[in-house]
Every structure is written in structure tokens, then in C-alpha cells.
Design a protein around this motif. Structure first.
Motif, mmCIF file in Angstrom:
data_model
loop_
_atom_site.group_PDB
_atom_site.id
_atom_site.type_symbol
_atom_site.label_atom_id
_atom_site.label_comp_id
_atom_site.label_asym_id
_atom_site.label_seq_id
_atom_site.Cartn_x
_atom_site.Cartn_y
_atom_site.Cartn_z
ATOM 1 N N PHE A 51 -1.420 8.173 8.624
ATOM 2 C CA PHE A 51 -2.169 7.649 7.463
ATOM 3 C C PHE A 51 -2.608 6.233 7.797
ATOM 4 O O PHE A 51 -2.199 5.671 8.826
ATOM 5 C CB PHE A 51 -1.319 7.704 6.187
ATOM 6 N N LEU A 99 1.239 13.625 12.266
ATOM 7 C CA LEU A 99 0.898 13.289 10.877
ATOM 8 C C LEU A 99 0.759 11.774 10.785
ATOM 9 O O LEU A 99 1.615 11.027 11.264
ATOM 10 C CB LEU A 99 1.985 13.821 9.949
ATOM 11 N N LEU A 147 -4.518 0.897 23.428
ATOM 12 C CA LEU A 147 -5.068 1.806 22.412
ATOM 13 C C LEU A 147 -6.393 2.407 22.882
ATOM 14 O O LEU A 147 -6.629 3.611 22.728
ATOM 15 C CB LEU A 147 -5.251 1.066 21.081
ATOM 16 N N TYR A 153 -0.894 4.374 11.000
ATOM 17 C CA TYR A 153 0.535 4.563 11.192
ATOM 18 C C TYR A 153 0.805 6.056 11.424
ATOM 19 O O TYR A 153 0.434 6.892 10.600
ATOM 20 C CB TYR A 153 1.334 4.087 9.969
ATOM 21 N N PHE A 161 0.867 -1.190 0.000
ATOM 22 C CA PHE A 161 0.000 0.000 0.000
ATOM 23 C C PHE A 161 0.899 1.233 0.000
ATOM 24 O O PHE A 161 2.131 1.117 0.148
ATOM 25 C CB PHE A 161 -0.955 0.000 1.208
ATOM 26 N N GLU A 196 3.305 8.775 11.377
ATOM 27 C CA GLU A 196 4.629 9.034 10.795
ATOM 28 C C GLU A 196 5.435 9.987 11.676
ATOM 29 O O GLU A 196 6.620 9.766 11.896
ATOM 30 C CB GLU A 196 4.451 9.623 9.386
ATOM 31 N N ASP A 197 4.785 11.054 12.159
ATOM 32 C CA ASP A 197 5.479 12.053 12.982
ATOM 33 C C ASP A 197 4.608 12.482 14.151
ATOM 34 O O ASP A 197 3.385 12.640 14.001
ATOM 35 C CB ASP A 197 5.750 13.329 12.160
ATOM 36 N N ARG A 202 -4.936 -1.071 15.578
ATOM 37 C CA ARG A 202 -3.538 -0.806 15.936
ATOM 38 C C ARG A 202 -3.181 0.633 15.594
ATOM 39 O O ARG A 202 -3.646 1.170 14.591
ATOM 40 C CB ARG A 202 -2.584 -1.685 15.116
ATOM 41 N N LEU A 203 -2.314 1.205 16.429
ATOM 42 C CA LEU A 203 -1.663 2.480 16.118
ATOM 43 C C LEU A 203 -0.161 2.196 16.159
ATOM 44 O O LEU A 203 0.362 1.807 17.208
ATOM 45 C CB LEU A 203 -2.046 3.542 17.152
ATOM 46 N N GLN A 204 0.506 2.359 15.016
ATOM 47 C CA GLN A 204 1.920 1.986 14.925
ATOM 48 C C GLN A 204 2.779 3.196 14.566
ATOM 49 O O GLN A 204 2.286 4.166 13.990
ATOM 50 C CB GLN A 204 2.089 0.880 13.883
ATOM 51 N N PHE A 205 4.053 3.125 14.889
ATOM 52 C CA PHE A 205 4.991 4.207 14.585
ATOM 53 C C PHE A 205 6.412 3.710 14.846
ATOM 54 O O PHE A 205 6.596 2.594 15.353
ATOM 55 C CB PHE A 205 4.683 5.452 15.441
ATOM 56 N N SER A 206 7.398 4.515 14.476
ATOM 57 C CA SER A 206 8.803 4.138 14.652
ATOM 58 C C SER A 206 9.527 5.186 15.489
ATOM 59 O O SER A 206 9.217 6.375 15.382
ATOM 60 C CB SER A 206 9.499 4.019 13.296
ATOM 61 N N TRP A 225 16.151 2.504 14.136
ATOM 62 C CA TRP A 225 14.696 2.633 14.185
ATOM 63 C C TRP A 225 14.058 1.406 14.824
ATOM 64 O O TRP A 225 14.305 0.287 14.406
ATOM 65 C CB TRP A 225 14.114 2.819 12.772
ATOM 66 N N HIS A 226 13.214 1.636 15.830
ATOM 67 C CA HIS A 226 12.405 0.575 16.441
ATOM 68 C C HIS A 226 10.948 0.793 16.055
ATOM 69 O O HIS A 226 10.494 1.922 15.884
ATOM 70 C CB HIS A 226 12.539 0.604 17.965
ATOM 71 N N PHE A 227 10.251 -0.330 15.978
ATOM 72 C CA PHE A 227 8.881 -0.361 15.490
ATOM 73 C C PHE A 227 7.968 -0.522 16.712
ATOM 74 O O PHE A 227 8.072 -1.521 17.438
ATOM 75 C CB PHE A 227 8.804 -1.566 14.552
ATOM 76 N N LEU A 228 7.095 0.473 16.971
ATOM 77 C CA LEU A 228 6.253 0.433 18.177
ATOM 78 C C LEU A 228 4.775 0.329 17.816
ATOM 79 O O LEU A 228 4.368 0.707 16.715
ATOM 80 C CB LEU A 228 6.485 1.675 19.040
ATOM 81 N N ARG A 229 3.983 -0.158 18.775
ATOM 82 C CA ARG A 229 2.564 -0.374 18.518
ATOM 83 C C ARG A 229 1.733 -0.180 19.792
ATOM 84 O O ARG A 229 2.101 -0.691 20.851
ATOM 85 C CB ARG A 229 2.370 -1.799 18.011
ATOM 86 N N PHE A 230 0.635 0.552 19.664
ATOM 87 C CA PHE A 230 -0.444 0.510 20.654
ATOM 88 C C PHE A 230 -1.535 -0.398 20.100
ATOM 89 O O PHE A 230 -1.924 -0.256 18.939
ATOM 90 C CB PHE A 230 -1.063 1.905 20.854
ATOM 91 N N HIS A 231 -2.044 -1.305 20.912
ATOM 92 C CA HIS A 231 -3.213 -2.081 20.501
ATOM 93 C C HIS A 231 -3.973 -2.512 21.754
ATOM 94 O O HIS A 231 -3.544 -2.253 22.874
ATOM 95 C CB HIS A 231 -2.827 -3.269 19.602
ATOM 96 N N ALA A 268 -8.235 6.595 15.205
ATOM 97 C CA ALA A 268 -7.997 5.191 14.840
ATOM 98 C C ALA A 268 -9.182 4.327 15.266
ATOM 99 O O ALA A 268 -9.692 3.518 14.482
ATOM 100 C CB ALA A 268 -6.711 4.688 15.493
ATOM 101 N N THR A 326 -2.792 2.204 7.081
ATOM 102 C CA THR A 326 -2.060 1.101 6.459
ATOM 103 C C THR A 326 -2.913 -0.168 6.628
ATOM 104 O O THR A 326 -4.091 -0.068 6.995
ATOM 105 C CB THR A 326 -0.663 0.940 7.096
#
Lengths: 171, 171
Positions: free
Chosen positions: B77, B75, A163, B89, A77, B91-92, B123-127, A153-159, B116, B79
Motif C-alpha cells: 500500500f 501485498l 530501487l 510499503y 495515514f 506488507e507481505d 522508497r519501497l519499505q518493509f519489515s 522486527w527490522h525496518f528495511l528500505r530500497f531507494h 512504486a 504511505t
């Protein structure tokens, strides 16, 4: 072995759902899969599709042991970088084990890259598990950069409840 | 300190572009920023916006040292997870240094979480950069999971010549 790469059609969603589960088993998290071919049809083929998908197909004479000719997929996507603009994110790339080593994965990934370029995206991004060395080596050999290793860079998540609770704190 | 969180308007893009650069300076990669307020306007406010943005604003009596009242932004979008479906996701997420510790970042993030949930995302994701301990601790204290630390996900990217070459290999 001959194969074709085509944009997925709604009737491919049962095969895609089957391969999503096969990939989750390979990634050792099959209990995480909560969506079925019905959600895939709804989410990928409505007026505002949430994803795009490519399917790899082999001719009937190469039908798999358990009767399949759709043997791989790449699901992706569009995302957005505030530094670079439009970006493609490849959520899944999968080829059934008995069809690996025949260039199908490379062809799927290269087609995603071609679509990315056509859509003026300057990046193709994705995530890989660190213990999945065959995939990691494959991607690195093709010129991918490991941003987690290189920049941290680490990949984080709220769920779930986290959330829910966060949303309740909105002003 | 009073503040408001609102959906960004096209005329906010100059402030957003300014804060994108401030965030990139904080992340020690200011030379990476290649887009301006013009691309942000085009990409965020057309018929198919590539992103959504929230802006935090303070009243005029709290104008910043250099004359700004737009003091933070988030910011994001949509996914897609092949395991769970629709996902947000982020982004910032940024708040100007002189406005930190006043709940603005939390309010921005909580509003993204609320959106969300409203959009049926699970899920709410970010880095986050691993050396950015204040941000990492903030997110973890709110219940975020670090998927890179916990499951080993690495973030990979094709760009530049590697992306061009990959696209040329498409069948």
C-alpha cells in the motif's frame, strides 16, 4: 496552558513544513528533508489525500519566542495488516521544545488513537530512534510495545539506484 | 519454471488468505491471524481499497502437492514520508516453499518496485524479522538498507487496552 487540537487546513502547511524540519534537526537528519509546504498542500488536501494531520495551537498570549502559535503536529495515514486489517501509522509526532511537558504531545497522540478507534483500526503504529530515550520512555509509559525489541522486527528500505535497479528486473 | 505475476482479483482472496496463514506459520505467529478472505475482498476491492496485491501463478502442470497454482503473493500500500513524500510499503512477500529458488519472489518484489516508480514513489519499505536470515540476506543482496541496524529505528505499537485507554485521553 490552554491549547487546541484541530485537523490541519491547507494554510497550516507552512507551519507543518517548519516543524517537520525542526523534528528532522532533532533527529539529526535535516539534510534528508526534500519536501516543502507546496508538496504537503498537494499531497494532503487533494481528492485522495496521502496523509492526515492534526495541529496543536496555543492562544496568542502564548506565542513562541519566534512568533508561532502552531506549536505541534501529528501526521498519520492508514495502512493494512494481513493479520488484523486496517491500521493507523503515525509518521510524525512533534511538539516544539518550549511547549513540552504541558500535555500537548499526549493530547495529539490520544487524538490519533481516538481517530484510529473511530475508523475501526485495531493498531496504532510508529517508529522511534533507539537513542531517543525521552520519546521511547514516553511511548512505553503509555502502554506501547517495542516490536523491534520484543519480536525482532527490522525496518528495511530500497531507494535511489537500488530501487531503480530492482524495478528494472520486473518481468 | 514458467510463472505469471498479475494484479490480484477478488476471486484470488481465498488463495491469498491461505498463503497469509502459511507465512504467519513460517513467522511463528499463526495465532495472530484474525482476518479471512471475506475481509480481504471487502478491504482490497471496494471504492477505496486499503491495499494492492500481486499474485504469482504457475501453469497447471506445475500444480502444487496440495492442488494450488497460486503460489506466491506481494501485498502493499502507499504511505507517506514527511521527508520524501509518497512511499510504497510492502506488507507481505511470500512464495510457497516448494516454489522457492525459481525467481518468483524476486519477480514479485521487482514488480512492486516497478509500480512504486510508476507512482512516483522514491522508497519501497518493509519489515523483516531479525532471525529470518534467508529473507534478510536476500533483501540486502538486492541493495536494501537495514534502517534498524544502520540508524536505530524501532517499530512500536499501541493495541488492545493500551490503544483504548490512549483514545480515551483525547481532549
Amino acid at each position: 496552558m490552554r491549547f487546541t487540537i484541530c485537523a490541519a487546513k491547507p494554510e497550516d502547511c507552512k507551519d507543518i513544513a517548519r516543524m517537520i524540519m525542526e523534528l528532522a534537526v532533532y533527529e539529526k537528519m535535516p539534510d534528508q528533508v526534500k519536501i516543502s509546504h507546496k508538496e504537503l498542500e498537494r499531497d494532503g488536501f487533494g481528492p485522495n489525500p496521502f496523509y492526515q494531520c492534526l495541529v496543536a495551537e496555543v492562544p496568542e498570549e502564548h506565542t513562541s519566542k519566534d512568533g508561532h502559535t502552531k506549536v505541534g503536529y501529528a501526521l498519520f495515514f492508514y495502512t493494512y495488516s494481513t493479520w488484523k486489517g486496517r491500521t493507523v501509522y503515525m509518521e510524525d509526532l512533534y511538539v516544539m521544545p518550549e511547549y513540552r511537558g504541558k500535555g500537548i504531545g499526549k493530547a495529539l497522540m490520544a487524538t490519533v488513537a481516538k481517530v484510529a478507534k473511530e475508523q475501526h483500526c485495531v493498531r496504532l503504529q510508529f517508529s522511534v530512534l533507539d537513542w531517543n530515550k525521552p520519546s521511547l520512555d514516553f511511548y512505553l509509559s503509555k502502554g506501547a510495545e517495542d516490536l523491534t525489541a520484543k519480536e525482532g522486527w527490522h525496518f528495511l528500505r530500497f531507494h535511489g539506484i537500488a530501487l531503480d535497479n530492482l524495478g528494472l528486473e520486473a518481468p
